[in-house]
Design an enzyme around this catalytic site. Structure first.
Site, short mmCIF file in Angstrom:
data_model
loop_
_atom_site.label_atom_id
_atom_site.label_comp_id
_atom_site.label_asym_id
_atom_site.label_seq_id
_atom_site.Cartn_x
_atom_site.Cartn_y
_atom_site.Cartn_z
N LYS A 297 27.08 -4.18 -8.85
CA LYS A 297 26.55 -4.89 -9.68
C LYS A 297 26.73 -4.64 -11.22
CE LYS A 297 22.55 -7.84 -11.05
NZ LYS A 297 21.19 -8.33 -10.56
N GLU B 282 26.48 7.10 -7.24
CA GLU B 282 26.94 7.54 -5.94
C GLU B 282 28.14 6.69 -5.64
OE1 GLU B 282 23.65 6.56 -6.78
OE2 GLU B 282 22.33 7.56 -5.10
N GLY C 8 20.33 -7.29 -6.33
CA GLY C 8 21.20 -6.54 -5.43
C GLY C 8 21.17 -6.83 -3.77
N ARG C 9 19.69 -6.85 -3.42
CA ARG C 9 19.47 -6.97 -2.21
C ARG C 9 19.65 -8.55 -1.55
NH1 ARG C 9 15.57 -5.36 -5.17
NH2 ARG C 9 13.56 -6.46 -5.49
N GLU D 173 11.80 -2.98 -0.86
CA GLU D 173 12.10 -2.91 -2.49
C GLU D 173 11.40 -4.27 -3.14
OE1 GLU D 173 15.85 -0.87 -4.28
OE2 GLU D 173 16.36 -3.01 -3.56
N HIS E 167 12.81 3.23 24.91
CA HIS E 167 13.05 4.34 25.54
C HIS E 167 12.55 5.65 24.34
CE1 HIS E 167 14.49 2.85 29.03
NE2 HIS E 167 15.01 1.96 28.43
N LYS F 184 16.90 7.88 -10.51
CA LYS F 184 17.84 7.74 -11.28
C LYS F 184 17.90 8.65 -12.39
CE LYS F 184 19.59 3.30 -9.26
NZ LYS F 184 20.29 2.02 -9.78
C1 G6Q Z 1 18.79 -3.88 -4.63
C2 G6Q Z 1 18.67 -2.87 -5.64
C3 G6Q Z 1 19.76 -1.80 -5.23
C4 G6Q Z 1 21.21 -1.79 -5.72
C5 G6Q Z 1 21.83 -0.52 -5.71
C6 G6Q Z 1 23.22 -0.44 -5.98
O1 G6Q Z 1 18.44 -4.95 -5.24
O2 G6Q Z 1 18.88 -2.99 -6.96
O3 G6Q Z 1 19.57 -1.44 -3.85
O4 G6Q Z 1 21.71 -2.79 -5.11
O5 G6Q Z 1 21.35 0.33 -6.48
O6 G6Q Z 1 23.35 -1.20 -7.32
P1 G6Q Z 1 24.73 -1.68 -7.84
O7 G6Q Z 1 25.20 -2.83 -7.21
O8 G6Q Z 1 24.72 -1.91 -9.31
O9 G6Q Z 1 25.64 -0.49 -7.65
#
Ligand code: G6Q
Length: 549
Positions: free
Chosen positions: A206, A212, A267-268, A353, A384, A512
């Site tokens: 996003k 990463e 994001g989620r 989250e 198990h 971060k």
């Molecule tokens: C989700 C969070 C988080 C996000 C990641 C990746 O709701 O905000 O999991 O999706 O940190 O972020 P980017 O899509 O910006 O790389």
């Protein structure tokens, strides 16, 4: 607003919980033969049985009163209407617009977002069809055989979970891979079997700044350019899914290969957006549309069903009942479906989250528990492993069993075995085995009186451990879409009940912020000042060759 814990609906529930503490699920079932039909419902393609929850009609009445007191309906309507309910980020929350199947306008700040949504969906269709049919090819003309999604968190878990779940709809011609971890092992192991000439990278981010993802994308770009010997290959082999069009350009992705989404998609909650491109590539855009259709069906259910027949609302209320009134602080997701093996991880992020918050929507600390600890594994494997604790441990976990009536994989009678295990486990959790029953069982097996007395306590199961069972007809794109939307709305309703904002995630920011400072120390560069003794000590341990054992 008066503190939630001093509000009439909350107090009424507390009193009710005290009065009903001793009532066992065995007694609840014995007293009410209509319990199954009273405490179950259909929500779109999903059947929800909550009769194995520690509730009665009065509990539900008081829970619905809590929902009304907390204005669940007007909060829900505000979300669908594009009001800026994500207060701290000053944003609308409109993932529902991404799957709105009606030809109507949805406004954010007076602007209809739907033309943009439809345009991106059209471009996703064009592109995924082109790749899947071999018309869109690599730099040297090779037909793409592998798609590597590079993203993390919301830009990984959703598409990964869906692609795994929809395995029966995938084609062998195009394999899907997901790389999220900054640990070089993840990318290196994925790439070692791939051919640069036929590999397509989908960089899903996003913000397009996530450390990463950017590190993995840069390494993948280097691998590609080295492999194909030409930097011009990047524009043929890289696609970006992002809201940050400037950064995607800087990375080298050509505008025609950028699929946009917007800040009102969290994001989620983003698998329905361009972030779903890896899903469309894996199963085709028609299947992706069906996923959206299923989610839309659940959206409509959530919007229109009265609270008393509204599955997301009921699941949310039951979660609050378990957690805040029965003291159950963990929630275990148990898909009896191997294809849903990443669903627990997805739900963990969605829930923890969104609702792992300690201040309310007015910025005040809360004096009640909010989001539970969410975890899980597919059944029957979990049986198990950790089910021992579920059945006989001192901590009680609320469970969701998720199962499909029909299977895509008719292997022997295994689907029946799976169904039998699923139902047997929720039954054992609810009803347990009394010490008397354990004794009789031992006696029937011919145990001596001493052995019976010794072993009976170990063979006793207290029961009265609550669960929901969610039944799908079959795991299809549409039923999966509905299932995910059901959980999304459940989490939202819980946020409203707890008066917390579910759509920001400030808790992930601190790590971060601190990582760059530690990184410069690991590189031996000077930093602003000394860090704490433990971190300093560990940096030394990790950077001094002689101390590493
Ligand atoms: C989700 C969070 C988080 C996000 C990641 C990746 O709701 O905000 O999991 O999706 O940190 O972020 P980017 O899509 O910006 O790389």
């Amino acid at each position: 607003m008066a503190s939630l814990t001093h509000s009439p609906a909350w107090n009424a529930l507390e009193a009710h919980a005290r009065a009903g503490k001793a009532i066992h699920l065995r007694d609840r079932f014995a007293a009410d033969h209509a319990r199954f039909s009273a405490f179950s419902l259909d929500a779109g393609p999903i059947f929800v049985d909550y009769s194995k929850q520690c509730v009665d009609a009065e509990t539900m009445r008081r829970l619905f009163a809590l929902a009304r007191q907390q204005d669940v309906e007007s909060n829900r309507d505000a979300m669908f209407a594009g009001q800026h309910i994500n207060r701290t980020e000053r944003r609308a929350v409109l993932h529902t617009a991404l799957r709105d199947r009606l030809d109507r306008a949805v406004f954010d700040d007076g602007k209809d977002v739907m033309p943009g949504v439809r345009d991106v969906l059209r471009r996703m269709r064009e592109f995924s069809n082109g790749v899947r049919h071999g018309e869109i090819r690599g730099f040297r003309g090779g037909v793409f055989t592998d798609v590597v999604n590079i993203g993390i968190g919301g830009s990984d878990l959703g598409p990964l979970m869906v692609v795994e779940a929809l395995e029966p709809y995938r084609t062998d011609r195009l394999r899907s891979h997901f790389v999220s971890n900054v640990d070089g092992a993840h990318l290196a192991r994925t790439l070692q079997a791939l051919n640069p000439a036929t590999t397509l990278f989908v960089v899903a981010s996003k913000t397009f700044t996530t450390q990463e993802t950017m590190a993995n994308a840069a390494a993948a770009r280097e691998w590609l350019v080295q492999g194909l010997g030409d930097v011009r290959s990047v524009e043929h082999h890289f696609v970006a899914l992002s809201t940050n069009l400037e950064a995607t350009g800087r990375f080298g992705v050509v505008p025609a290969r950028v699929f946009e989404f917007w800040d009102w998609v969290g994001g989620r909650y983003s698998l329905w957006s361009a972030i779903g491109l890896s899903i469309a590539l894996a199963v085709g855009m028609d299947r992706f549309d069906e996923l959206l259709d299923g989610a839309y069906e659940m959206d409509e259910h959530f919007r229109r069903a009265p609270l008393e027949a509204n599955a997301p609302v009921i699941l949310a209320l039951l979660g609050v009942w378990c957690s805040n009134f029965l003291g159950i602080d963990t929630h275990v997701a148990l898909p009896y479906d191997q294809s849903l093996h990443r669903l627990p991880a997805f739900l963990q992020q969605l829930d923890m989250e969104s609702n792992g918050k300690r201040v309310d929507r007015d910025g005040l600390p809360v004096d009640y528990d909010t989001g539970p600890v969410v975890w899980g594994e597919p059944g029957t494997n979990g049986q198990h492993a950790f089910f021992q604790l579920l059945h006989q441990g001192t901590r009680i976990c609320a469970a969701d069993f998720i199962v499909a009536r029909d299977t895509h994989y008719p292997v022997g009678n295994q689907h029946q075995l799976l169904l039998a295990n699923c139902l047997a486990q929720s039954r054992a959790l609810a009803f347990g085995k009394t010490e008397t029953e354990a004794r009789h069982e031992l006696e029937r097996q011919g145990a001596t009186a001493d052995a019976t007395a010794e072993l009976a306590p170990y063979k006793t199961f207290p029961g009265n451990r609550p669960s929901n069972t969610l039944v799908l007809r079959k795991l299809t794109p549409a039923t999966l879409g509905a299932l995910i939307a059901l959980y999304e709305h459940k989490v939202f309703v819980q946020g409203v009940l707890w008066n917390i904002g579910s759509f920001d995630q400030w808790g992930v920011e601190l790590g971060k912020q601190l990582a760059p400072e530690v990184l410069s120390r690991l590189r031996g560069e000077s930093s602003a000042g000394p860090m704490d003794a433990s971190t300093e000590g560990l940096v030394a341990k990790l950077t001094t060759a002689t101390t590493a054992r």
